[in-house]
Design a protein around this motif. Structure first.
Motif, PDB file in Angstrom:
ATOM      1  N   GLU A 263       0.813  -1.227   0.000  1.00 36.91           N
ATOM      2  CA  GLU A 263       0.000   0.000   0.000  1.00 36.91           C
ATOM      3  C   GLU A 263       0.843   1.272   0.000  1.00 36.91           C
ATOM      4  N   TYR A 264       1.912   1.286   0.806  1.00 40.28           N
ATOM      5  CA  TYR A 264       2.717   2.500   0.943  1.00 40.28           C
ATOM      6  C   TYR A 264       4.012   2.446   0.133  1.00 40.28           C
ATOM      7  N   GLY A 265       4.173   1.407  -0.672  1.00 45.00           N
ATOM      8  CA  GLY A 265       5.389   1.279  -1.470  1.00 45.00           C
ATOM      9  C   GLY A 265       5.307   2.037  -2.774  1.00 45.00           C
ATOM     10  N   ILE A 266       6.340   1.848  -3.610  1.00 44.26           N
ATOM     11  CA  ILE A 266       6.387   2.494  -4.921  1.00 44.26           C
ATOM     12  C   ILE A 266       5.157   2.104  -5.739  1.00 44.26           C
ATOM     13  N   GLY A 267       4.442   3.112  -6.233  1.00 47.15           N
ATOM     14  CA  GLY A 267       3.285   2.845  -7.070  1.00 47.15           C
ATOM     15  C   GLY A 267       2.098   2.258  -6.332  1.00 47.15           C
ATOM     16  N   GLY A 268       2.126   2.265  -5.006  1.00 49.01           N
ATOM     17  CA  GLY A 268       1.031   1.682  -4.236  1.00 49.01           C
ATOM     18  C   GLY A 268      -0.113   2.651  -4.028  1.00 49.01           C
ATOM     19  N   ARG A 269      -1.155   2.172  -3.365  1.00 46.87           N
ATOM     20  CA  ARG A 269      -2.285   3.021  -3.011  1.00 46.87           C
ATOM     21  C   ARG A 269      -2.564   2.878  -1.523  1.00 46.87           C
ATOM     22  N   PRO A 270      -2.427   3.946  -0.744  1.00 45.91           N
ATOM     23  CA  PRO A 270      -2.307   5.352  -1.159  1.00 45.91           C
ATOM     24  C   PRO A 270      -0.919   5.752  -1.641  1.00 45.91           C
ATOM     25  N   GLY A 271       0.065   4.870  -1.549  1.00 48.80           N
ATOM     26  CA  GLY A 271       1.408   5.222  -1.990  1.00 48.80           C
ATOM     27  C   GLY A 271       2.143   6.052  -0.959  1.00 48.80           C
ATOM     28  N   PRO A 272       3.179   6.810  -1.382  1.00 52.60           N
ATOM     29  CA  PRO A 272       3.961   7.628  -0.444  1.00 52.60           C
ATOM     30  C   PRO A 272       3.076   8.598   0.337  1.00 52.60           C
ATOM     31  N   ILE A 273       3.394   8.775   1.617  1.00 54.17           N
ATOM     32  CA  ILE A 273       2.627   9.701   2.452  1.00 54.17           C
ATOM     33  C   ILE A 273       3.551  10.803   2.970  1.00 54.17           C
ATOM     34  N   PRO A 274       2.988  11.941   3.400  1.00 58.06           N
ATOM     35  CA  PRO A 274       3.830  13.016   3.950  1.00 58.06           C
ATOM     36  C   PRO A 274       4.721  12.507   5.083  1.00 58.06           C
TER      37      PRO A 274
END
Length: 326
Positions: A263-274
Motif C-alpha cells: 500500500e505504501y510502497g512504490i506505485g502503491g495506493r495510497p502510496g507515499p505519504i507526507p
C-alpha cells in the motif's frame, strides 16, 4: 548487437545499480521498483549486521555476568554459614555491573545505527553529510523520539535484570536450605545454565530470557536506524517530500507489514505519504518501522525500512516497472 556487447552492457548496468548513488539512478530513470527495493535492502542488511553484533555482545555480557556471580558465591566458601542477605547483595552488584555494561554496548551500537541512517539518506537524497546529520537523533526536534526509544529499552532492561536477580537468588536460597556449600551452589548453577543458557540447554525460563535479551538488543538497533532516518528527514524543509514503507519480502514477514509494503510502497495506493504523517499498519499508527509507540506485536523483530522519496521519483520508478512481490 552481439551477445558479448549485451553481456558487457548488462554488467555495466549491474555495477551502476550497486555503485552509483541511488538518487542519481532515480534522476536518470535507470532504476525500476524491484531494483530500488533491492538497493534499499542492501542498507537494511547493514542494519541486520549491527543487530547481530548487538545481540552477540549482550550474550557475551551474560557470560561475564555468570562468572561474576559464581565468583561472588564462591567468595563465601570459607564462611561456616552463609548469610543470604550478603549473597543477595553480591548478586545485585553483579547484575548492576551487567546492566551498566549493556547500556554502554547499546549506546555505541545505537550510534553506529544513526551513522548508517545518515549515510542511507545521503545515498537516497543526494544531500551532503552535514545536511543529513543536521538533525541527529537526540537533537532539537527529535528528543521525544529518542526518549521514547530509551524509555522502552530501559523498561526491557529492568525487566530482564529483575528476572536475573530473582532467578539467581532463588537458586541460592534453594541451595542454602539444602545445606549445600557455596562451591556446590555455584556448580549447580553452571550445570543448570541459570545465567548462560543456550538455545537448547538450560532452564526453559532462562532460555526465554536469553532470547528476550537478544530480541530487545536487535529491536533497539532497528528502531534507532529508522528513528534517525525519520527525524533527519522530518527536519529538512523540502516541499512535497514523502516517505514509503519497504518490508523484507522473504516469506516470513508479518502480514500487516507485507500489506504496508504494497500500500505504501512504490506505485502503491495510497502510496507515499507526507513525512510527518503516520503509516497505518495492522490498523495501528506508526510513524516509522519499530516506532516505540506501537504495540510489541507490531514492532519487535520488525525488519522494515522507511524511505524518503518525492512524488516525482515515485512516478518515475513506477513507470520503469519491476514486478512486485505479493
Amino acid at each position: 548487437e552481439d551477445m558479448t556487447t549485451r553481456k558487457t552492457k548488462g554488467r555495466t548496468m549491474e555495477m551502476e545499480l550497486l555503485t552509483v548513488p541511488l538518487y542519481r539512478l532515480i534522476e536518470q530513470g535507470k532504476i525500476n521498483r524491484k531494483q530500488f527495493e533491492k538497493r534499499v535492502g542492501r542498507w537494511s542488511a547493514k542494519v541486520d549486521k549491527l543487530e547481530v553484533q548487538a545481540a552477540s555482545e549482550v550474550k557475551g555480557l551474560l557470560a561475564d555476568l555468570d562468572k561474576d556471580i559464581r565468583s561472588e558465591i564462591t567468595s563465601f566458601a570459607d564462611n561456616d554459614s552463609l548469610d543470604r542477605s550478603d549473597i543477595n547483595k553480591a548478586v545485585d552488584n553483579a547484575v548492576d555491573k551487567f546492566e551498566a555494561k549493556r547500556k554502554v554496548v547499546m549506546q555505541k551500537t545505537r550510534q553506529k545505527a544513526v551513522d548508517v541512517a545518515h549515510e542511507f539518506r545521503q545515498d537516497v537524497t543526494g544531500m551532503t553529510k552535514d545536511q543529513a546529520t543536521s538533525t541527529p537523533l537526540g537533537g532539537k526536534g527529535s528528543k521525544k523520539v529518542a526518549r521514547d526509544i530509551g524509555k522502552m529499552q530501559d523498561q526491557a532492561n529492568k525487566g530482564f535484570g529483575k528476572f536475573l536477580r530473582n532467578k539467581v537468588k532463588a537458586e541460592i536460597a534453594d541451595g542454602v536450605l539444602k545445606g549445600k556449600s557455596p562451591n556446590q551452589i555455584a556448580k549447580d548453577m553452571v550445570a543448570k545454565r541459570v545465567v548462560t543458557p543456550t538455545r537448547k540447554k538450560g532452564d526453559a525460563s532462562a532460555r526465554n530470557a536469553l532470547a528476550k535479551a537478544e530480541k530487545f538488543a536487535r529491536a533497539d538497533v532497528r528502531q534507532t536506524f529508522n528513528a534517525a532516518n525519520q527525524v533527519s528527514s522530518a527536519g529538512q524543509k523540502v516541499k512535497g517530500k514523502r516517505k514509503i514503507w519497504i518490508a523484507k519480502m522473504d516469506g516470513i514477514e508479518r502480514n500487516a507489514h507485507r500489506v504496508a509494503h504494497i500500500e505504501y510502497g512504490i506505485g502503491g495506493r495510497p502510496g507515499p505519504i507526507p513525512v510527518k504523517k503516520n503509516f497505518k499498519v495492522g490498523g495501528k499508527p506508526l510513524m516509522f518501522p519499530g516506532d516505540p509507540k506501537g504495540d510489541a506485536w507490531n514492532i519487535i523483530n520488525c525488519r522494515c525500512v522507511s524511505v524518503e522519496i518525492t512524488p516525482e521519483a515515485d512516478e518515475m520508478i513506477s513507470k520503469r516497472g519491476g514486478k512486485r512481490k505479493k
